[in-house]
Structures are given as C-alpha cells and as structure tokens.
Design an enzyme around this catalytic site. Structure first.
Site, PDB file in Angstrom:
ATOM      1  N   TYR A  33      10.041  25.344  -1.015  1.00 17.10           N
ATOM      2  CA  TYR A  33      10.407  24.470   0.096  1.00 17.10           C
ATOM      3  C   TYR A  33      11.563  23.561  -0.274  1.00 17.10           C
ATOM      4  O   TYR A  33      11.965  23.480  -1.441  1.00 17.10           O
ATOM      5  CB  TYR A  33       9.195  23.646   0.563  1.00 17.10           C
ATOM      6  CG  TYR A  33       8.822  22.488  -0.337  1.00 17.10           C
ATOM      7  CD1 TYR A  33       8.242  22.700  -1.584  1.00 17.10           C
ATOM      8  CD2 TYR A  33       9.060  21.173   0.055  1.00 17.10           C
ATOM      9  CE1 TYR A  33       7.914  21.629  -2.404  1.00 17.10           C
ATOM     10  CE2 TYR A  33       8.731  20.095  -0.766  1.00 17.10           C
ATOM     11  CZ  TYR A  33       8.161  20.330  -1.992  1.00 17.10           C
ATOM     12  OH  TYR A  33       7.836  19.282  -2.808  1.00 17.10           O
ATOM     13  N   LYS A 147      10.765  24.587  -6.957  1.00 15.23           N
ATOM     14  CA  LYS A 147      10.199  23.708  -5.919  1.00 15.23           C
ATOM     15  C   LYS A 147       9.190  24.489  -5.077  1.00 15.23           C
ATOM     16  O   LYS A 147       9.492  24.919  -3.971  1.00 15.23           O
ATOM     17  CB  LYS A 147      11.329  23.128  -5.070  1.00 15.23           C
ATOM     18  CG  LYS A 147      10.912  21.901  -4.258  1.00 15.23           C
ATOM     19  CD  LYS A 147      12.127  21.161  -3.756  1.00 15.23           C
ATOM     20  CE  LYS A 147      11.803  20.083  -2.757  1.00 15.23           C
ATOM     21  NZ  LYS A 147      10.922  19.027  -3.261  1.00 15.23           N
ATOM     22  N   GLU A 179       8.209  12.832 -14.724  1.00 11.93           N
ATOM     23  CA  GLU A 179       8.830  12.395 -13.459  1.00 11.93           C
ATOM     24  C   GLU A 179       7.752  11.790 -12.583  1.00 11.93           C
ATOM     25  O   GLU A 179       6.568  11.760 -12.947  1.00 11.93           O
ATOM     26  CB  GLU A 179       9.516  13.574 -12.757  1.00 11.93           C
ATOM     27  CG  GLU A 179       8.573  14.713 -12.411  1.00 11.93           C
ATOM     28  CD  GLU A 179       9.276  15.914 -11.763  1.00 11.93           C
ATOM     29  OE1 GLU A 179      10.324  15.742 -11.132  1.00 11.93           O
ATOM     30  OE2 GLU A 179       8.716  17.020 -11.911  1.00 11.93           O
ATOM     31  N   LEU A 204      11.559  18.665 -11.736  1.00 10.98           N
ATOM     32  CA  LEU A 204      12.381  19.243 -10.674  1.00 10.98           C
ATOM     33  C   LEU A 204      13.808  18.709 -10.826  1.00 10.98           C
ATOM     34  O   LEU A 204      13.989  17.506 -11.033  1.00 10.98           O
ATOM     35  CB  LEU A 204      11.818  18.831  -9.305  1.00 10.98           C
ATOM     36  CG  LEU A 204      12.516  19.542  -8.142  1.00 10.98           C
ATOM     37  CD1 LEU A 204      11.995  20.964  -8.005  1.00 10.98           C
ATOM     38  CD2 LEU A 204      12.316  18.792  -6.846  1.00 10.98           C
TER      39      LEU A 204
HETATM   40  N1  PMP Z   1      10.491  15.590  -8.487  1.00 10.81           N
HETATM   41  C1  PMP Z   1       9.508  16.073  -7.716  1.00 10.81           C
HETATM   42  C2  PMP Z   1       8.247  16.534  -8.360  1.00 10.81           C
HETATM   43  C3  PMP Z   1       9.662  16.116  -6.313  1.00 10.81           C
HETATM   44  O1  PMP Z   1       8.674  16.598  -5.546  1.00 10.81           O
HETATM   45  C4  PMP Z   1      10.867  15.626  -5.740  1.00 10.81           C
HETATM   46  C5  PMP Z   1      11.078  15.621  -4.253  1.00 10.81           C
HETATM   47  N2  PMP Z   1      10.744  16.775  -3.631  1.00 10.81           N
HETATM   48  C6  PMP Z   1      11.859  15.139  -6.588  1.00 10.81           C
HETATM   49  C7  PMP Z   1      11.642  15.136  -7.962  1.00 10.81           C
HETATM   50  C8  PMP Z   1      13.151  14.615  -6.044  1.00 10.81           C
HETATM   51  O2  PMP Z   1      14.014  15.636  -5.619  1.00 10.81           O
HETATM   52  P1  PMP Z   1      15.109  15.399  -4.503  1.00 10.81           P
HETATM   53  O3  PMP Z   1      15.957  14.249  -4.960  1.00 10.81           O
HETATM   54  O4  PMP Z   1      15.859  16.663  -4.458  1.00 10.81           O
HETATM   55  O5  PMP Z   1      14.365  15.075  -3.235  1.00 10.81           O
END
Ligand code: PMP
Length: 282
Positions: A33, A147, A179, A204
């Site tokens: 996603y 993701k 994270e 991620l």
């Molecule tokens: N880490 C994780 C585990 C996440 O779920 C997300 C957001 N989906 C992020 C980091 C941040 O990613 P982004 O800046 O692309 O939204």
C-alpha cells in the site's frame, strides 16, 4: 456524506465498494500500500510514493495493475470527486482473489483499491502540542522496507500506546530504535547533530524522511544516518517523527521522560515549516 472510492476500475459510493472474501490481501496480507498526503487538493511527493509502490510490488513479485500515469490520474480524479482539500489518499494493491493456497495463484487479477480520508494536516493540533511515545519491542518481520498491509505489530503497538495514555510507540530492537509504529524516528543529539536510522530491511524508507533529510542538506543542518539507542533518545535535546500523514510531529516525551524542556523543539518546528513550504511550492 458518503465517499466515492475506487475499486478495480470503478468509482463507487463506499457502501457499494466490495472486495472478495477470497482476496489474498484479506487472507494473507498479500498486499502492499501507499498513503499520499493531499494539501489544497494537490498530491504531495506522489511520484516518490508511486516509485516506492513499484519497488514494494517488485519485492513481492507482483506486477503493477496499471502504469504509474494511470494510477496518478485515478488518485487525482478521486481527490476531485470527493472535493478533498486536505487529507490523505490510501492506495492498496493485493494479489487478488483465488482459492486459499499459500503459493501464488497463476491467473488472479490484482485488486486495486483507493480511498480518501479527510485530515487536518497543516494546522494539526498534534504538531502544536507534540506527541508522547512509549518504546516497545520491535516484533515485526525481517522485511520492514516493504510497505505491506501486514500491520498487526503496528496495531498492537499503537493500542499499547493508547492504553498507556500516550500517542504512539517507537520500536526498539537490541536496545536500538528502529522507527515509529507508522513513521520514521529522529533525535537531535545534545551536540546539535540530527540522527535517524540508516535505511535497511529494519525500517520503511519513508518518503517524508527523505524530503526532510534533503531539507537538512539545504539548510546545512548536520545529520547522521545511524542506529541510535533508547538511552540516546531519552537524553536527546529534541525528537520528532516523519510520515506522509503527519509531516513532522515533535516528540515531547519518550517513556514518560521529557525530551528537552518537554515542548516542541525549534529544529522540529523549523523542519515542519520547511516541509510544508516545500510541499506547497512543488
Ligand atoms: N515507517 C513506517 C513503519 C510507516 O508505516 C510509515 C508510514 N506509512 C513511515 C515510516 C513513514 O513513511 P512516509 O514518510 O513515506 O509516510
């Protein structure tokens, strides 16, 4: 008022949107996603989100159901049809519906779903107050760089945070912060260096993280991409998280310990302003 959502080629009222009970996204979380923010009706950093989608699809051996240009056009149409001014657009691709079997089906069509959600982004109250987080063991699998919709560990972590009366949780493995449960984690060390974990299979590759690091470069803010410990986080002068749906949220407490003076710090606040200015100008 009911939303219009997109399901496999059709724009339908949300009550009429249907996916099979045999969908592998539902049965196995065999799905990936993306979440893109929408500010004043415009998609923010969307090309990077769709590039990451292509990578996630590739990593799980699933072909994109549509070319990137078509996906972008559908996202924009959904924003327009729902008159979404500020919020997010969610997009999910699963391996489709087939008799339940772990091995990939040969002839299933991928399921593509998109929907919008209204959310206050620019004047988000959490950006003003900052958020409080708890640390929690990182019990996720070994490919957090993909993701996927397998988000049970994140749900458990956010539920634990909610029950503890705080806003979110930071995952910790071997004493090191990986994270946030749905965001990337940063700390400002007492010597003024910004620290965030380096990319790898443990986190991620956040799109907002990447943009914020580019802003650090542009403004000569010193940063290091390396693991940092929970002890370093507790002793930090500032902390913050980044994600598409929050931009930058200052973190004002970790495990009940105030960070800095317990209020949103100047570096987090400045990076948030720079991010919004860049997003508005792009
Ligand atoms: N880490 C994780 C585990 C996440 O779920 C997300 C957001 N989906 C992020 C980091 C941040 O990613 P982004 O800046 O692309 O939204």
């Amino acid at each position: 008022m009911s939303r219009i959502v997109y399901v496999n080629g059709e724009f339908v009222p949300e009550e009429e949107a249907k996916v099979s009970v045999f969908d592998r996204g539902f049965l196995f979380a065999d799905a990936v996603y993306e979440v893109t923010s929408v500010l004043r009706g415009r998609l923010i950093d969307n090309a990077a989100h769709l590039a990451r989608l292509a990578r996630s699809l590739d990593e799980i051996g699933l072909e994109s159901p549509l070319p990137v240009a078509d996906i972008t056009a559908i996202q924009q149409e959904l924003v327009d049809r729902n008159r979404l001014d500020e919020g997010v657009i969610y997009l999910q691709v699963s391996r489709g519906a087939a008799d339940r079997d772990f091995v990939f089906p040969e002839d299933a069509e991928p399921t593509l779903v998109m929907f919008t959600q209204v959310k206050e982004l620019e004047n988000d109250p959490k950006a003003r107050s900052g958020i409080r987080v708890i640390s929690t063991p990182d019990i996720r699998w070994g490919r957090c760089d993909i993701k996927t919709t397998a988000l049970l560990a994140a749900c458990l972590a956010k539920q634990a945070a909610s029950q503890a009366g705080v806003d979110d949780a930071w995952f910790v493995a071997d004493g090191l912060v990986t994270e946030g449960s749905s965001n990337n984690a940063f700390i400002l060390a007492p010597d003024g260096t910004l620290i965030t974990r380096q990319l790898g299979s443990e986190i991620l590759p956040g799109i907002t993280r990447q943009v914020v690091l580019a802003l650090c470069d542009e403004t000569n803010l010193r940063f290091e991409e390396r693991p940092f410990s929970l002890d370093e986080a507790w002793a930090a002068s500032e902390a913050f998280v980044t994600s598409a749906s929050s931009f930058v949220y200052p973190v004002v407490a970790i495990d009940g310990k105030a960070i800095g003076d317990g209020r949103p710090g100047p570096v987090a606040t400045r990076l948030r302003e720079l991010y919004i200015a860049k997003a508005s100008a792009d």
